[in-house]
Design an enzyme around this catalytic site. Structure first.
Site, PDB file in Angstrom:
ATOM      1  N   TYR A  62       0.846  -1.187   0.000  1.00 37.10           N
ATOM      2  CA  TYR A  62       0.000   0.000   0.000  1.00 37.10           C
ATOM      3  C   TYR A  62       0.884   1.241   0.000  1.00 37.10           C
ATOM      4  O   TYR A  62       1.597   1.510   0.965  1.00 37.10           O
ATOM      5  CB  TYR A  62      -0.923   0.023   1.214  1.00 37.10           C
ATOM      6  CG  TYR A  62      -1.859  -1.151   1.340  1.00 37.10           C
ATOM      7  CD1 TYR A  62      -2.251  -1.899   0.231  1.00 37.10           C
ATOM      8  CD2 TYR A  62      -2.357  -1.521   2.581  1.00 37.10           C
ATOM      9  CE1 TYR A  62      -3.111  -2.980   0.365  1.00 37.10           C
ATOM     10  CE2 TYR A  62      -3.235  -2.591   2.729  1.00 37.10           C
ATOM     11  CZ  TYR A  62      -3.597  -3.321   1.609  1.00 37.10           C
ATOM     12  OH  TYR A  62      -4.450  -4.388   1.751  1.00 37.10           O
ATOM     13  N   SER A 212     -13.146  -4.955   2.201  1.00 29.78           N
ATOM     14  CA  SER A 212     -14.187  -4.318   1.388  1.00 29.78           C
ATOM     15  C   SER A 212     -15.598  -4.744   1.813  1.00 29.78           C
ATOM     16  O   SER A 212     -16.438  -5.069   0.972  1.00 29.78           O
ATOM     17  CB  SER A 212     -13.973  -4.621  -0.100  1.00 29.78           C
ATOM     18  OG  SER A 212     -12.748  -4.098  -0.540  1.00 29.78           O
ATOM     19  N   LEU A 214     -17.928  -2.979   2.702  1.00 37.02           N
ATOM     20  CA  LEU A 214     -18.887  -1.980   2.214  1.00 37.02           C
ATOM     21  C   LEU A 214     -18.889  -1.904   0.691  1.00 37.02           C
ATOM     22  O   LEU A 214     -19.358  -0.921   0.119  1.00 37.02           O
ATOM     23  CB  LEU A 214     -18.556  -0.606   2.804  1.00 37.02           C
ATOM     24  CG  LEU A 214     -18.676  -0.507   4.323  1.00 37.02           C
ATOM     25  CD1 LEU A 214     -18.179   0.840   4.820  1.00 37.02           C
ATOM     26  CD2 LEU A 214     -20.115  -0.744   4.777  1.00 37.02           C
ATOM     27  N   GLY A 215     -18.376  -2.948   0.049  1.00 36.76           N
ATOM     28  CA  GLY A 215     -18.349  -2.943  -1.408  1.00 36.76           C
ATOM     29  C   GLY A 215     -17.549  -1.777  -1.953  1.00 36.76           C
ATOM     30  O   GLY A 215     -17.940  -1.118  -2.914  1.00 36.76           O
ATOM     31  N   ARG A 216     -16.385  -1.535  -1.331  1.00 41.31           N
ATOM     32  CA  ARG A 216     -15.514  -0.404  -1.679  1.00 41.31           C
ATOM     33  C   ARG A 216     -16.266   0.917  -1.614  1.00 41.31           C
ATOM     34  O   ARG A 216     -16.034   1.836  -2.383  1.00 41.31           O
ATOM     35  CB  ARG A 216     -14.855  -0.616  -3.040  1.00 41.31           C
ATOM     36  CG  ARG A 216     -14.126  -1.944  -3.132  1.00 41.31           C
ATOM     37  CD  ARG A 216     -13.297  -2.099  -4.384  1.00 41.31           C
ATOM     38  NE  ARG A 216     -12.840  -3.455  -4.524  1.00 41.31           N
ATOM     39  CZ  ARG A 216     -11.804  -3.990  -3.884  1.00 41.31           C
ATOM     40  NH1 ARG A 216     -11.110  -3.248  -3.064  1.00 41.31           N
ATOM     41  NH2 ARG A 216     -11.455  -5.250  -4.074  1.00 41.31           N
ATOM     42  N   GLY A 217     -17.198   0.985  -0.679  1.00 46.24           N
ATOM     43  CA  GLY A 217     -17.965   2.200  -0.429  1.00 46.24           C
ATOM     44  C   GLY A 217     -19.295   2.261  -1.136  1.00 46.24           C
ATOM     45  O   GLY A 217     -20.165   3.048  -0.752  1.00 46.24           O
ATOM     46  N   PHE A 218     -19.497   1.434  -2.153  1.00 48.84           N
ATOM     47  CA  PHE A 218     -20.714   1.543  -2.954  1.00 48.84           C
ATOM     48  C   PHE A 218     -21.966   1.234  -2.138  1.00 48.84           C
ATOM     49  O   PHE A 218     -23.025   1.852  -2.325  1.00 48.84           O
ATOM     50  CB  PHE A 218     -20.638   0.602  -4.162  1.00 48.84           C
ATOM     51  CG  PHE A 218     -21.693   0.870  -5.210  1.00 48.84           C
ATOM     52  CD1 PHE A 218     -21.458   1.775  -6.224  1.00 48.84           C
ATOM     53  CD2 PHE A 218     -22.919   0.219  -5.180  1.00 48.84           C
ATOM     54  CE1 PHE A 218     -22.421   2.026  -7.190  1.00 48.84           C
ATOM     55  CE2 PHE A 218     -23.891   0.462  -6.129  1.00 48.84           C
ATOM     56  CZ  PHE A 218     -23.641   1.374  -7.144  1.00 48.84           C
TER      57      PHE A 218
END
Length: 323
Positions: A62, A212, A214-218
């Protein structure tokens, strides 16, 4: 929903106790581009520890390399409050571009160098959990895990984990050294591991750590019309493409309807669903803002009903593949 300190969970059998929701630190320096509202990582991570969000996740790739330095500075002076996880075995091959090219390197000699470099960047003498970031198709799992077992024997890592392993690979790895944690993607729109590696963790007393969640925020509903910048890799993911967005927003609408019944947010419902998959599950949503950290941490107190869970389990698969 608000919270002071969050409920706790034991990561693995005889393992450390952590806040039921952890903190994925990747986005603080990698993959998601600039965020005008981002706060100082020291403040965000310090606030996490104050809330009881004590399980921090980073990796050498990262940045690359910068994320561990950020995390190390933030936990300096509070090391005894943190269960610290990092990863090795993924190598970024183009640090100047925006395409995020990555290759696997699970060679023992690479991993031995990687753990030492990670400890230097983190400013610690050991990590609580060291993951093989991905299996290297060119190196037997047994060789990679064998080198990592040496790290435990040397006191550089307290326990070993792996990420995105198949059940067969997990069995092979576990035969060399106990695998205490498995990190894989799990969310309301990525359920591939529910009957595979998550079940493996139950049988072996290991933690399952959803990235993820949160679905990468989606799944929060905050990206309905967002056009992602070139340095935000979500713009390249099929599920975020415009031709898939309408179908996937319909899924979010249904999550928001359940959230409204609880006076919660869609993101909290998404996290509560992952937590409901087992007491050994500790999701690691990422954020660069303290307010979002408060929101995510509060999800650990949200109790979904059987009706809620049945509705969420019945949600259709998303449009588009993960990558």
């Amino acid at each position: 929903m608000t919270t002071d300190t969050i409920p706790t969970r034991q990561l693995w059998t005889d393992g450390p106790t952590v806040g039921a929701v952890g903190l994925g630190c990747m986005g603080m320096t990698w993959a998601y581009g600039d965020d005008p509202g981002a706060e100082d990582p020291d403040q965000v991570i310090g606030h996490a520890l104050d809330l009881g969000v004590t399980f921090l996740d980073t990796a050498d790739m990262y940045g690359p390399f910068t994320n561990e330095e950020v995390v190390g500075r933030a936990v300096a002076g509070r090391r005894d409050e943190v269960v610290l996880a990092t990863k090795g075995g993924n190598v970024v091959t183009d640090t100047d571009g925006d395409n995020f090219p990555i290759v696997q390197d699970g060679r023992p000699e690479h991993l031995r160098q990687a753990i030492d470099a990670s400890l230097r960047r983190l400013g610690v003498d050991h990590v609580d959990l060291y993951y093989l970031h991905r299996p290297d198709p060119n190196v037997p799992v047994e060789d990679s895990i064998g080198a990592m077992a040496e790290m435990v024997a040397a006191g550089k890592a307290r326990a070993l984990g792996v990420s995105e392993f198949t059940v067969d690979q997990l069995d092979r790895a576990h035969a060399v050294h106990p695998i205490s944690a498995v990190q894989s993607e799990l969310s309301l729109w990525t359920r591939d591991h529910l009957t595979t590696s998550l079940d493996w963790c139950v049988r072996h007393g290991a933690a399952f750590v959803p990235f993820s969640p949160l679905g990468r925020g989606f799944l929060t509903g905050r990206y309905r019309d967002t056009v992602f910048a070139a340095d935000d890799f979500r713009g390249r993911l099929p599920r975020f493409h415009q031709d898939n967005r309408a179908a996937n927003l319909a899924l979010v609408d249904r999550v928001e309807a359940i959230a409204a019944r609880h006076h919660a947010t869609a993101g909290q419902v998404a996290l509560a669903w992952t937590l409901a998959q087992g007491d050994h599950v500790v999701p690691i949503p990422g954020t660069r803002r303290r307010a979002r950290l408060d929101e995510n941490a509060a999800a650990a107190r949200l109790r979904l009903t059987d009706t809620d869970l049945a509705e969420l389990d019945a949600l259709p698969a998303p449009a588009g593949t993960r990558y």
